[in-house]
Design a protein around this motif. Structure first.
Motif, PDB file in Angstrom:
ATOM      1  N   UNK A 188       0.798  -1.221   0.000  1.00  0.00           N
ATOM      2  CA  UNK A 188       0.000   0.000   0.000  1.00  0.00           C
ATOM      3  C   UNK A 188       0.832   1.273   0.000  1.00  0.00           C
ATOM      4  N   UNK A 189       2.143   1.164   0.203  1.00  0.00           N
ATOM      5  CA  UNK A 189       2.990   2.338   0.193  1.00  0.00           C
ATOM      6  C   UNK A 189       3.256   2.880   1.586  1.00  0.00           C
ATOM      7  N   UNK A 190       4.232   3.766   1.662  1.00  0.00           N
ATOM      8  CA  UNK A 190       4.746   4.204   2.960  1.00  0.00           C
ATOM      9  C   UNK A 190       3.744   5.051   3.743  1.00  0.00           C
ATOM     10  N   UNK A 191       2.931   5.874   3.068  1.00  0.00           N
ATOM     11  CA  UNK A 191       1.969   6.696   3.793  1.00  0.00           C
ATOM     12  C   UNK A 191       0.930   5.835   4.496  1.00  0.00           C
ATOM     13  N   UNK A 192       0.347   4.892   3.776  1.00  0.00           N
ATOM     14  CA  UNK A 192      -0.651   4.003   4.379  1.00  0.00           C
ATOM     15  C   UNK A 192      -0.051   3.173   5.499  1.00  0.00           C
ATOM     16  N   UNK A 193       1.200   2.760   5.311  1.00  0.00           N
ATOM     17  CA  UNK A 193       1.843   1.915   6.310  1.00  0.00           C
ATOM     18  C   UNK A 193       2.084   2.676   7.600  1.00  0.00           C
ATOM     19  N   UNK A 194       2.614   3.885   7.507  1.00  0.00           N
ATOM     20  CA  UNK A 194       2.813   4.678   8.715  1.00  0.00           C
ATOM     21  C   UNK A 194       1.482   5.076   9.341  1.00  0.00           C
ATOM     22  N   UNK A 195       0.494   5.390   8.524  1.00  0.00           N
ATOM     23  CA  UNK A 195      -0.801   5.767   9.101  1.00  0.00           C
ATOM     24  C   UNK A 195      -1.404   4.610   9.882  1.00  0.00           C
ATOM     25  N   UNK A 196      -1.318   3.404   9.356  1.00  0.00           N
ATOM     26  CA  UNK A 196      -1.843   2.246  10.082  1.00  0.00           C
ATOM     27  C   UNK A 196      -1.099   2.029  11.390  1.00  0.00           C
ATOM     28  N   UNK A 197       0.213   2.281  11.390  1.00  0.00           N
ATOM     29  CA  UNK A 197       0.986   2.153  12.629  1.00  0.00           C
ATOM     30  C   UNK A 197       0.529   3.194  13.653  1.00  0.00           C
ATOM     31  N   UNK A 198       0.309   4.422  13.202  1.00  0.00           N
ATOM     32  CA  UNK A 198      -0.140   5.478  14.104  1.00  0.00           C
ATOM     33  C   UNK A 198      -1.539   5.190  14.641  1.00  0.00           C
ATOM     34  N   UNK A 199      -2.422   4.725  13.767  1.00  0.00           N
ATOM     35  CA  UNK A 199      -3.789   4.428  14.210  1.00  0.00           C
ATOM     36  C   UNK A 199      -3.822   3.224  15.149  1.00  0.00           C
ATOM     37  N   UNK A 200      -2.848   2.348  15.033  1.00  0.00           N
ATOM     38  CA  UNK A 200      -2.808   1.169  15.887  1.00  0.00           C
ATOM     39  C   UNK A 200      -2.156   1.408  17.225  1.00  0.00           C
ATOM     40  N   UNK A 201      -1.539   2.569  17.408  1.00  0.00           N
ATOM     41  CA  UNK A 201      -0.839   2.873  18.660  1.00  0.00           C
ATOM     42  C   UNK A 201      -1.844   3.148  19.772  1.00  0.00           C
ATOM     43  N   UNK A 202      -1.484   2.756  20.999  1.00  0.00           N
ATOM     44  CA  UNK A 202      -2.422   2.887  22.113  1.00  0.00           C
ATOM     45  C   UNK A 202      -1.880   3.696  23.285  1.00  0.00           C
ATOM     46  N   UNK A 203      -0.659   4.209  23.188  1.00  0.00           N
ATOM     47  CA  UNK A 203      -0.049   4.894  24.324  1.00  0.00           C
ATOM     48  C   UNK A 203       0.013   6.413  24.140  1.00  0.00           C
ATOM     49  N   UNK A 204       0.598   7.079  25.143  1.00  0.00           N
ATOM     50  CA  UNK A 204       0.543   8.539  25.221  1.00  0.00           C
ATOM     51  C   UNK A 204       1.526   9.251  24.305  1.00  0.00           C
ATOM     52  N   UNK A 205       2.730   8.693  24.184  1.00  0.00           N
ATOM     53  CA  UNK A 205       3.791   9.309  23.397  1.00  0.00           C
ATOM     54  C   UNK A 205       4.110   8.399  22.225  1.00  0.00           C
ATOM     55  N   UNK A 206       4.135   8.953  21.013  1.00  0.00           N
ATOM     56  CA  UNK A 206       4.366   8.175  19.804  1.00  0.00           C
ATOM     57  C   UNK A 206       5.718   8.550  19.199  1.00  0.00           C
ATOM     58  N   UNK A 207       6.499   7.541  18.881  1.00  0.00           N
ATOM     59  CA  UNK A 207       7.767   7.713  18.182  1.00  0.00           C
ATOM     60  C   UNK A 207       7.623   7.126  16.787  1.00  0.00           C
ATOM     61  N   UNK A 208       8.061   7.848  15.767  1.00  0.00           N
ATOM     62  CA  UNK A 208       8.188   7.261  14.446  1.00  0.00           C
ATOM     63  C   UNK A 208       9.509   6.507  14.365  1.00  0.00           C
ATOM     64  N   UNK A 209       9.511   5.397  13.634  1.00  0.00           N
ATOM     65  CA  UNK A 209      10.733   4.612  13.509  1.00  0.00           C
ATOM     66  C   UNK A 209      10.855   4.034  12.106  1.00  0.00           C
ATOM     67  N   UNK A 210      12.029   4.182  11.530  1.00  0.00           N
ATOM     68  CA  UNK A 210      12.352   3.458  10.308  1.00  0.00           C
ATOM     69  C   UNK A 210      12.835   2.065  10.678  1.00  0.00           C
ATOM     70  N   UNK A 211      12.832   1.159   9.720  1.00  0.00           N
ATOM     71  CA  UNK A 211      13.177  -0.233   9.995  1.00  0.00           C
ATOM     72  C   UNK A 211      14.671  -0.508   9.993  1.00  0.00           C
ATOM     73  N   UNK A 212      15.474   0.451   9.544  1.00  0.00           N
ATOM     74  CA  UNK A 212      16.881   0.155   9.293  1.00  0.00           C
ATOM     75  C   UNK A 212      17.856   1.029  10.073  1.00  0.00           C
ATOM     76  N   UNK A 213      17.345   1.802  11.035  1.00  0.00           N
ATOM     77  CA  UNK A 213      18.218   2.656  11.839  1.00  0.00           C
ATOM     78  C   UNK A 213      18.690   1.918  13.087  1.00  0.00           C
ATOM     79  N   UNK A 214      19.394   2.636  13.952  1.00  0.00           N
ATOM     80  CA  UNK A 214      19.746   2.173  15.291  1.00  0.00           C
ATOM     81  C   UNK A 214      19.475   3.319  16.253  1.00  0.00           C
ATOM     82  N   UNK A 215      18.867   3.007  17.390  1.00  0.00           N
ATOM     83  CA  UNK A 215      18.561   4.053  18.366  1.00  0.00           C
ATOM     84  C   UNK A 215      19.627   4.096  19.454  1.00  0.00           C
TER      85      UNK A 215
END
Length: 250
Positions: A75-102
Motif C-alpha cells: 500500500x505504500x509508505x503513507x498508508x503503512x505509517x498511518x496504520x501504525x499510528x492508528x494502531x498505537x495505544x499509548x501517550x507518546x508516539x515515536x516514528x521509527x524506520x526499519x533500518x536505523x539504530x537508536x
C-alpha cells in the motif's frame, strides 16, 4: 504510566514502525529499541506485504510488546505509517524506520523532555548518519543546515522533520490524520508542518539520538530530488494542507 526499572515514572510510549523488505536491518533496529522499553510500552510494526523474511525476523523476538500488522497487498509508505499510528495505544508516539539504530537513552531523554514541558506536543532530536555497514557518514544530520528552526515556513522550504527524529503526543493525531494520498507528500514533512500550523513550535534536543542508516534501498531520507521535484513537493504540500483544512471545516 510506564517506566524502566530504576527510572522516574514516565508516559507509556508506542513505537510506530513501517516495514517493507527489511530483513537485513530490522533485527538490530528492534534490539536497539526493545532494551529501552517498559512492559507497558509497545512497538507497532506494520509490514507492507514484504517479499523477504521481514515477517519472520519480527516474530522471532516472541516479545509481547511487539504487535505485527500485515498488509495483504503493498500500500505504500503513507498508508503503512498511518496504520501504525492508528494502531498505537499509548501517550507518546515515536516514528521509527526499519533500518536505523537508536541511541540507548533516546526514549528516556525524549520522555524527560515531554515531562519537563507539559505544553510541548512534538519533540525533534538530532541524528547521525551511518552507511550500510554502520560506519559514520555524518555526526550531525541537522547540523549541516545550521541551527534548528521550528515552525511552518522555515520547514516548508528546508525540511528538518524526519521519520527518524520525531516524537509527539497522541493527542495531535486528529490534526495530522489522515495522511494525504492525493498528493506527493512525505509523512514526516506533513506531520511537522501540520503541527507547526496548529500547535506552533516544536522542542528541539540538540543531540543525536538515532543512527540513521543510508543505503541503496533507503525509502526515506534521500536527498536526490531535482530542483523541479523539490518545488513540486512543496506545492503539493501546500495544496494538501489547504485541502485538509477545508475538509475539516465542512
Amino acid at each position: 504510566m510506564g517506566g524502566q526499572k530504576g527510572s522516574v515514572s514516565r508516559p507509556s510510549v508506542s513505537i510506530c514502525m513501517a516495514a517493507y523488505n527489511g530483513e537485513r536491518y530490522i533485527t538490530p533496529q528492534l534490539q536497539s529499541i526493545l532494551g529501552q522499553l517498559s512492559d507497558n510500552d509497545e512497538v507497532v510494526v506494520v509490514d507492507d506485504h514484504s517479499t523477504d523474511d521481514t515477517r519472520n525476523r519480527v516474530l522471532a523476538f516472541r516479545d509481547h510488546r511487539i504487535r505485527l500488522v500485515e498488509h495483504e497487498a503493498n500500500q505504500g509508505i503513507l498508508s503503512t505509517f498511518e496504520d501504525a499510528l492508528r494502531g498505537a495505544s499509548n501517550d507518546i508516539l515515536f516514528l521509527s524506520d526499519q533500518d536505523d539504530l537508536w541511541i540507548a537513552d533516546k526514549i528516556e531523554t525524549v520522555c524527560r523532555a515531554f515531562s519537563a514541558h507539559p505544553e510541548v506536543t512534538l519533540v525533534v532530536t538530532d541524528s547521525s548518519l551511518i552507511n550500510a555497514d554502520g560506519s559514520m557518514l555524518l555526526e550531525s544530520f541537522l547540523g549541516r543546515y545550521g541551527p534548528f528552526r521550528p515552525g511552518f515556513w522555515a520547514n516548508l522550504l528546508r525540511n528538518r522533520y524526519g521519520g527518524h527524529n520525531l516524537a509527539f503526543r497522541a493527542s495531535i493525531l486528529p490534526d495530522i490524520l489522515p495522511l494525504p494520498r492525493k498528493y506527493h507528500v512525505l509523512h514526516d514533512h506533513w506531520i511537522g508542518l501540520r503541527h507547526g500550523l496548529v500547535y506552533g513550535d516544536a522542542l528541539y534536543i540538540d543531540r543525536p539520538m538515532t543512527l540513521s542508516r543510508r543505503h541503496d534501498s533507503t525509502a526515506t531520507g534521500r536527498n536526490r530530488s531535482s530542483t523541479f521535484q523539490k518545488l513540486r513537493t512543496r506545492l503539493d504540500l501546500l495544496f494538501a494542507l489547504a485541502e485538509f483544512s477545508i475538509l475539516r471545516t465542512l
